[in-house]
Design a protein around this motif. Structure first.
Motif, PDB file in Angstrom:
ATOM      1  N   GLY A 100      29.318 -59.310 -49.333  1.00 36.65           N
ATOM      2  CA  GLY A 100      29.103 -58.867 -49.985  1.00 36.65           C
ATOM      3  C   GLY A 100      28.364 -57.220 -50.538  1.00 36.65           C
ATOM      4  O   GLY A 100      28.144 -56.096 -49.736  1.00 36.65           O
ATOM      5  N   ALA A 101      27.760 -57.615 -51.708  1.00 41.67           N
ATOM      6  CA  ALA A 101      27.760 -55.538 -52.409  1.00 41.67           C
ATOM      7  C   ALA A 101      26.334 -55.366 -51.423  1.00 41.67           C
ATOM      8  O   ALA A 101      25.441 -55.989 -51.717  1.00 41.67           O
ATOM      9  N   SER A 102      26.841 -54.134 -50.670  1.00 45.39           N
ATOM     10  CA  SER A 102      25.106 -53.617 -51.029  1.00 45.39           C
ATOM     11  C   SER A 102      24.342 -52.848 -51.212  1.00 45.39           C
ATOM     12  O   SER A 102      24.923 -52.130 -52.758  1.00 45.39           O
ATOM     13  N   GLN A 103      23.230 -52.752 -51.713  1.00 43.24           N
ATOM     14  CA  GLN A 103      22.344 -51.938 -52.852  1.00 43.24           C
ATOM     15  C   GLN A 103      22.854 -50.414 -52.770  1.00 43.24           C
ATOM     16  O   GLN A 103      22.803 -50.118 -53.531  1.00 43.24           O
ATOM     17  N   GLY A 104      22.706 -50.307 -51.745  1.00 43.14           N
ATOM     18  CA  GLY A 104      23.170 -48.045 -51.516  1.00 43.14           C
ATOM     19  C   GLY A 104      24.564 -48.238 -52.070  1.00 43.14           C
ATOM     20  O   GLY A 104      25.335 -47.345 -52.898  1.00 43.14           O
ATOM     21  N   GLY A 105      25.193 -49.308 -51.660  1.00 47.60           N
ATOM     22  CA  GLY A 105      27.239 -49.427 -52.030  1.00 47.60           C
ATOM     23  C   GLY A 105      27.395 -49.567 -53.655  1.00 47.60           C
ATOM     24  O   GLY A 105      27.799 -49.030 -54.888  1.00 47.60           O
ATOM     25  N   GLN A 106      26.470 -50.141 -54.452  1.00 41.62           N
ATOM     26  CA  GLN A 106      26.031 -51.117 -56.081  1.00 41.62           C
ATOM     27  C   GLN A 106      25.368 -49.271 -56.642  1.00 41.62           C
ATOM     28  O   GLN A 106      26.126 -48.957 -57.784  1.00 41.62           O
ATOM     29  N   ASN A 107      24.607 -48.981 -55.915  1.00 44.89           N
ATOM     30  CA  ASN A 107      24.051 -47.091 -56.618  1.00 44.89           C
ATOM     31  C   ASN A 107      25.109 -46.446 -56.681  1.00 44.89           C
ATOM     32  O   ASN A 107      25.211 -45.858 -58.172  1.00 44.89           O
ATOM     33  N   GLN A 108      26.070 -46.250 -55.689  1.00 46.51           N
ATOM     34  CA  GLN A 108      26.954 -45.400 -55.472  1.00 46.51           C
ATOM     35  C   GLN A 108      27.944 -45.835 -56.695  1.00 46.51           C
ATOM     36  O   GLN A 108      28.450 -45.167 -57.315  1.00 46.51           O
ATOM     37  N   SER A 109      28.283 -47.246 -56.694  1.00 52.43           N
ATOM     38  CA  SER A 109      29.762 -47.704 -57.739  1.00 52.43           C
ATOM     39  C   SER A 109      28.906 -47.406 -59.286  1.00 52.43           C
ATOM     40  O   SER A 109      29.549 -47.057 -59.984  1.00 52.43           O
ATOM     41  N   ALA A 110      27.571 -47.864 -59.086  1.00 51.07           N
ATOM     42  CA  ALA A 110      27.194 -46.506 -60.807  1.00 51.07           C
ATOM     43  C   ALA A 110      26.926 -46.035 -61.317  1.00 51.07           C
ATOM     44  O   ALA A 110      27.779 -45.220 -62.233  1.00 51.07           O
ATOM     45  N   PHE A 111      26.714 -44.543 -60.215  1.00 49.79           N
ATOM     46  CA  PHE A 111      27.240 -43.204 -59.795  1.00 49.79           C
ATOM     47  C   PHE A 111      28.047 -43.194 -60.493  1.00 49.79           C
ATOM     48  O   PHE A 111      28.753 -42.074 -61.972  1.00 49.79           O
ATOM     49  N   LEU A 112      29.143 -43.827 -59.868  1.00 47.79           N
ATOM     50  CA  LEU A 112      30.033 -43.067 -60.375  1.00 47.79           C
ATOM     51  C   LEU A 112      30.866 -43.539 -61.410  1.00 47.79           C
ATOM     52  O   LEU A 112      32.188 -43.466 -61.749  1.00 47.79           O
ATOM     53  N   ALA A 113      30.244 -44.986 -62.322  1.00 49.64           N
ATOM     54  CA  ALA A 113      30.943 -45.552 -63.368  1.00 49.64           C
ATOM     55  C   ALA A 113      30.370 -44.619 -64.267  1.00 49.64           C
ATOM     56  O   ALA A 113      31.130 -44.269 -65.208  1.00 49.64           O
ATOM     57  N   VAL A 114      29.512 -43.833 -64.443  1.00 44.66           N
ATOM     58  CA  VAL A 114      28.925 -42.945 -65.043  1.00 44.66           C
ATOM     59  C   VAL A 114      29.543 -41.234 -65.227  1.00 44.66           C
ATOM     60  O   VAL A 114      30.012 -41.364 -66.386  1.00 44.66           O
ATOM     61  N   PHE A 115      29.929 -41.094 -64.045  1.00 42.75           N
ATOM     62  CA  PHE A 115      30.554 -40.246 -64.146  1.00 42.75           C
ATOM     63  C   PHE A 115      31.876 -40.274 -64.832  1.00 42.75           C
ATOM     64  O   PHE A 115      32.196 -39.309 -65.054  1.00 42.75           O
ATOM     65  N   GLY A 116      32.908 -41.284 -63.799  1.00 43.08           N
ATOM     66  CA  GLY A 116      33.923 -41.481 -64.663  1.00 43.08           C
ATOM     67  C   GLY A 116      33.452 -41.589 -66.127  1.00 43.08           C
ATOM     68  O   GLY A 116      34.851 -40.436 -67.042  1.00 43.08           O
ATOM     69  N   VAL A 117      33.067 -42.413 -66.893  1.00 43.82           N
ATOM     70  CA  VAL A 117      33.301 -42.341 -68.138  1.00 43.82           C
ATOM     71  C   VAL A 117      32.532 -41.220 -69.273  1.00 43.82           C
ATOM     72  O   VAL A 117      33.197 -40.628 -69.812  1.00 43.82           O
TER      73      VAL A 117
END
Length: 413
Positions: free
Chosen positions: A174-191
């Motif tokens: 499953g997704a790790s908490q660190g991976g989710q936080n990094q994905s969240a930041f990359l999503a914000v940065f991408g948009v």
């Protein structure tokens, strides 16, 4: 029938602006702008890497100690460096034989011109003195650990224990908490990056048509709200073409990534899952573009000259950076009041909700968020059209409130 006619008029304006933008040689420069940006960035990065590499080659950690201890310390240094990544390892170790005055020798080594001393250690291993610069405290602590390892090896000798580590690499199910936080930041940065790069062009879409009186012809034939929405959709079509073009290229490049980098990218698993996250990311990019674009279109419609459009660039950039900062804070604290505020505020809502898609598996909040954002797109377009109708068209395409505000200080002179 009226709704169908309004949609047809809106899409006519959108198609007109899309064709007028895409089928021009200038659009090719815009489409390949990332190539020029990457080229300039690569040149600057190469220069910076060369300078950093030269500095790293000259950097040293210096230990002043007898030859026997120096051999033991060199072996301890070799063992400790296996725990560091290459770009995080301390500078190379340099050992010097102590002279008559080790303290003076250490100060001289710290000021040496043959190398850049990040830290210099002298004295007894159980109570060493370490000289270091303002930015080299980690290096000083490494020298302390190195002294401890040397002292332990020196005292234990043949009794020094050996450890054989069996390394087993696993992949998370499953997704790790660190991976989710990094994905969240990359999503914000991408948009943020896409809207910063693409939405700013909406500001100047009406200035030229105001000057050549085309906007009056359009306003006489089509409701002004349809004109605004049509122009916004036309420029959004240009943005989608840009994203699809570069997204296709990026997808092909991704297949050539090294295995270690591909494995690291695999850790970036959003909570809602990859396919749902891709759909939500595009939806929130769409809403971010429409929200910011509708605001910029309404404000930019008041500008009648390129000078006024240039004056709007800085406030627009400040607004976008502010939304990015707020949403980045929300991405790192998904259940805080900052996250709630960012998700509710219209201009930051797409950024924050893209981060939420990476942090939380629930899907129903995204339906409500998209409806909330669409409502504000309609509000911004309606307000912008009314301001344009009252401030510009009633005076025969005269100056809007921005021009009047700009000229007011000169009245009476």
């Amino acid at each position: 029938m009226s709704l169908r006619r309004t949609l047809r008029q809106t899409m006519t304006v959108a198609r007109r602006d899309f064709v007028a933008t895409v089928f021009t040689p200038i659009f090719l420069l815009f489409l390949f702008a990332p190539v020029f940006m990457a080229g300039f960035g690569a040149v600057g990065g190469l220069g910076a890497a060369t300078v950093a590499g030269d500095s790293a080659d000259k950097a040293r950690v210096v230990a002043i100690l007898p030859p026997g201890d120096a051999r033991i310390m060199a072996e301890a240094d070799r063992r400790l460096r296996t725990a560091f990544r290459r770009d995080e390892a301390p500078p190379k170790l340099l050992t010097l034989t102590p002279g008559a005055d080790p303290a003076a020798q250490a100060h001289a080594a710290f000021e040496a011109k043959e190398y850049d001393a990040a830290g210099v250690m002298y004295g007894a291993l159980d109570r060493p003195t370490v000289l270091f610069g303002p930015l080299d405290r980690r290096t000083a602590r490494y020298l302390g650990v190195l002294a401890l390892e040397t002292l332990a090896d020196q005292r234990l000798g043949a009794g020094m224990p050996t450890v054989r580590v069996e390394e087993v690499r696993l992949s998370r199910r499953g997704a790790s908490q660190g991976g989710q936080n990094q994905s969240a930041f990359l999503a914000v940065f991408g948009v943020f990056f896409l809207t910063l790069f693409l939405a700013g062009q909406v500001v100047g879409t009406m200035a030229e048509e105001r000057n050549n009186k085309v906007i009056e012809v359009l306003a006489a034939a089509v409701p002004l709200e349809s004109v605004f929405l049509g122009k916004l959709l036309g420029m959004f079509g240009v943005a989608v073409l840009f994203v699809v073009f570069w997204g296709t290229i990026a997808g092909q490049i991704g297949s050539f990534l090294p295995p270690t980098l591909a494995a690291a990218m695999g850790e970036l698993t959003p909570a809602v899952g990859g396919p749902a996250f891709a759909v939500l990311f595009f939806a929130y990019f769409t809403m971010a573009y429409l929200l910011l674009g509708s605001v910029f279109l309404g404000v930019g419609a008041q500008a009648s000259t390129m000078r006024e459009i240039q004056m709007l660039s800085l406030p627009i950039t400040i607004v976008q950076v502010g939304m990015f900062a707020l949403s980045s804070a929300a991405a790192s604290r998904p259940d805080s009041w900052i996250a709630t505020a960012a998700e509710l505020f219209p201009l930051s809502s797409p950024f924050a909700m893209a981060a939420r898609a990476a942090n939380s598996p629930a899907l129903w909040p995204h339906v409500a968020a998209l409806a909330w954002q669409a409502l504000w797109v309609a509000i911004f377009i309606t307000v912008g059209a009314r301001l344009f109708r009252r401030g510009v068209l009633q005076s025969g395409s005269g100056p809007g409130w921005l021009s009047r505000l700009h000229r007011r200080p000169s009245e009476g002179y």
